[in-house]
Design a protein around this motif. Structure first.
Motif, mmCIF file in Angstrom:
data_model
loop_
_atom_site.group_PDB
_atom_site.id
_atom_site.type_symbol
_atom_site.label_atom_id
_atom_site.label_comp_id
_atom_site.label_asym_id
_atom_site.label_seq_id
_atom_site.Cartn_x
_atom_site.Cartn_y
_atom_site.Cartn_z
ATOM 1 N N GLU A 198 0.971 -1.263 -0.159
ATOM 2 C CA GLU A 198 0.044 0.003 0.020
ATOM 3 C C GLU A 198 0.936 1.327 -0.080
ATOM 4 O OE1 GLU A 198 -2.955 0.886 -0.474
ATOM 5 O OE2 GLU A 198 -4.079 -1.065 -0.244
ATOM 6 N N GLY A 199 1.989 1.394 0.920
ATOM 7 C CA GLY A 199 2.870 2.347 0.607
ATOM 8 C C GLY A 199 3.657 2.602 -0.690
ATOM 9 N N ALA A 200 3.950 1.582 -1.323
ATOM 10 C CA ALA A 200 4.521 1.610 -2.424
ATOM 11 C C ALA A 200 3.726 1.684 -3.711
ATOM 12 C CB ALA A 200 5.324 0.162 -2.860
ATOM 13 N N GLU A 201 2.630 1.259 -3.649
ATOM 14 C CA GLU A 201 1.644 1.621 -4.845
ATOM 15 C C GLU A 201 0.539 2.768 -4.734
ATOM 16 O OE1 GLU A 201 -0.331 -1.912 -6.679
ATOM 17 O OE2 GLU A 201 1.395 -3.418 -6.173
ATOM 18 N N ASN A 202 0.154 2.979 -3.550
ATOM 19 C CA ASN A 202 -0.712 3.934 -3.146
ATOM 20 C C ASN A 202 -0.302 4.889 -2.221
ATOM 21 O OD1 ASN A 202 -2.747 2.616 -4.743
ATOM 22 N ND2 ASN A 202 -3.140 1.182 -3.237
ATOM 23 N N GLY A 203 1.002 4.939 -1.651
ATOM 24 C CA GLY A 203 1.495 6.256 -1.085
ATOM 25 C C GLY A 203 1.078 6.262 0.239
ATOM 26 N N LEU A 204 0.724 5.196 0.903
ATOM 27 C CA LEU A 204 0.333 5.050 2.313
ATOM 28 C C LEU A 204 1.630 5.292 3.354
ATOM 29 C CD1 LEU A 204 -1.749 4.083 4.781
ATOM 30 C CD2 LEU A 204 -0.439 1.788 4.364
ATOM 31 N N GLU A 205 1.192 6.315 4.175
ATOM 32 C CA GLU A 205 2.346 6.495 5.145
ATOM 33 C C GLU A 205 2.255 5.480 6.204
ATOM 34 O OE1 GLU A 205 2.756 11.249 4.302
ATOM 35 O OE2 GLU A 205 1.756 10.566 6.286
ATOM 36 N N PHE A 206 3.124 4.671 6.198
ATOM 37 C CA PHE A 206 3.309 3.657 7.449
ATOM 38 C C PHE A 206 4.630 3.396 8.127
ATOM 39 C CE2 PHE A 206 5.296 1.398 4.090
ATOM 40 C CZ PHE A 206 6.286 0.679 4.633
ATOM 41 N N THR A 207 4.319 2.889 9.667
ATOM 42 C CA THR A 207 5.270 2.390 10.127
ATOM 43 C C THR A 207 4.941 1.061 10.915
ATOM 44 O OG1 THR A 207 6.146 4.863 10.667
ATOM 45 C CG2 THR A 207 6.752 2.906 12.239
#
Ligand code: NAD
Ligand code: UDP
Length: 388
Positions: A198-207
């Motif tokens: 989701e981070g890589a494809e949709n830009g989700l900011e995650f930790t």
């Protein structure tokens, strides 16, 4: 008390934010809520099915932080209010999970649903609404070490290259499918991969946080006192229960597995750094543990026995431990991680975090709490005549 002028690691003032904390009523959630109320101006929307462990923060309503914490009794499996709470917040912290090893092989479906399926909507709502997510995974995603497959007499077993667990380099090594112990690790790994994608494809900011055996007060339950009498909690509570009842501590398969234990209060400092420093935490997976506090389970049992005698003033049993097979203790399908030492490079570099508390000191404060909280209740439970 919280000061309004808290600064992040780059010297900028930290703006108060609203945090949707799912699983806030559990062990880690209760300590994180305490920290956020006492030391920050952040607001918490606390989501859980239980609130016993945070009741002291919710009541009385005259606490200085009372307008900054709200409890929402929600089961995230089936409650449409969840999306609204995530939308209201700047950040979601997801702690909700079935995470006691006794459940992994005996309730594998519940374990997989809880750790993967139930976490899916949380990830989706964060991604769709452009909200930041801190997701709690586990050190168990590493599974077994490469070292465990080397011959017993191989000198390479001493080489950290074969056992040090690195977020960006170590493989995830699980047992076969019939070893259902790995249902939890596998579900956690898949949700990590989904969040990463989701981070890589949709830009989700995650930790993503990988806790390495965080322990301290309020962890799990004492069977028959504040949890089911046949329940099997994690090792700290199992051993505490044995000590409180003056029973020998049970060592599964000889207690040879190794763990590193970190004090909950040290670990919570790391989580607060992640919350307050999004620019340094987003896009990262962090090991959070204490590599200096390694012990075999047998050594842990011995140290807990010694510490408990000191804090309770009660003499230890002459034979303080007893061996038990994993099949007898956990049932069919149990398996174990052999050794868990976290590599600390990434968390050091990004957040400058280091744990402080030694194993002896953390056991002393935790067992003082266990004795103060439970010793009297156990005495009464033991003295109660059995109903005829
Ligand atoms: P915990 O069991 O004390 O807390 C989890 C909380 O989530 C509980 O209060 C539970 O009621 C809540 N919850 C579970 N399912 C829910 C649902 N469907 N709806 C609402 N609430 C729900 O466990 P913890 O030790 O605080 O762990 C928190 C997280 O950290 C978990 O994701 C766990 O896998 C991870 N973790 C913890 C450790 C550790 O050392 N404590 C180690 C590895 C991973
Ligand atoms: N264990 C034990 N006796 C107990 C409870 C646990 O020997 O009464 C062992 C368990 O087999 C494992 C270790 O202690 O090797 C840590 O167990 P815990 O439940 O804390 O979870 P884990 O670290 O495996 O996720």
């Amino acid at each position: 008390m919280a000061s309004a002028a808290r600064l992040d690691l780059d010297g900028n003032a930290i703006k108060p934010m609203t945090i949707c904390m799912i699983g806030a009523g559990g062990f880690i959630g209760s300590h994180l809520c305490e920290k956020l109320m006492a030391e920050t101006m952040h607001k918490v929307l606390a989501v859980d099915v239980y609130n016993d462990k945070i009741r002291h923060l919710l009541e009385p309503a005259t606490h200085p932080w009372s307008d900054r914490i709200q409890f929402h009794r929600i089961n995230i499996k089936h409650d449409s209010r969840l999306e609204g709470l995530i939308k209201m917040a700047d950040l979601t912290v997801n702690l909700a999970a079935i995470c006691t090893p006794a459940d992994y092989n005996t309730r594998p479906l519940d374990t997989i649903y809880s750790n993967f399926i139930d976490a899916l909507p949380v990830v989706k709502y964060c991604s769709e609404n452009n909200k930041r997510l801190i997701h709690f995974s586990t050190c168990e995603v590493y599974g077994k070490t490469i070292r465990s497959f080397l011959p017993k007499d191989s000198p390479l077993r001493q080489d950290p290259a074969y056992y040090l667990l690195k977020e960006d380099a170590s493989p995830c090594i699980f047992g076969s499918i019939e070893k259902q112990r790995w249902s939890y690790a596998c579900a956690k790994q898949l949700i990590e991969r989904l969040i990463y994608a989701e981070g890589a494809e949709n830009g989700l900011e995650f930790t993503i946080v990988r806790p390495f055996n965080w322990i301290g007060p309020r962890m799990d339950f004492i069977p028959g006192i504040d949890g089911p009498s046949g329940g099997v909690p994690r090792v700290l509570a199992c051993f505490s229960n044995n000590l409180l009842r003056h029973e020998p501590l049970k060592l599964v398969d000889g207690g040879q597995s190794q763990r590193t234990f970190v004090y909950i209060k040290d670990a919570i400092e790391a989580v607060l750094l992640m919350i307050d420093n999004p620019g340094r935490a987003n896009g990262h997976i962090f090991n959070v543990g204490n590599p200096n506090n390694e012990a075999t389970v047998r050594q842990l049992a011995e140290m807990m026995t010694e510490v408990y005698a000191k804090v309770s003033g009660e003499p230890s049993l002459e034979v303080p431990t007893v061996d038990v097979s994993s099949k007898e203790f956990y049932g069919e399908g149990y398996d174990d991680s052999d050794k868990r030492i976290p590599d600390m490079t990434i968390i050091n570099k990004q957040l400058g975090w280091n744990p402080k508390t030694s194993l002896w000191d953390l056991l002393e404060s935790t067992l003082t709490y266990q004795h103060r909280t439970y010793a009297e209740a156990i005495k009464q439970a033991i003295a109660k005549p059995v109903a005829s």
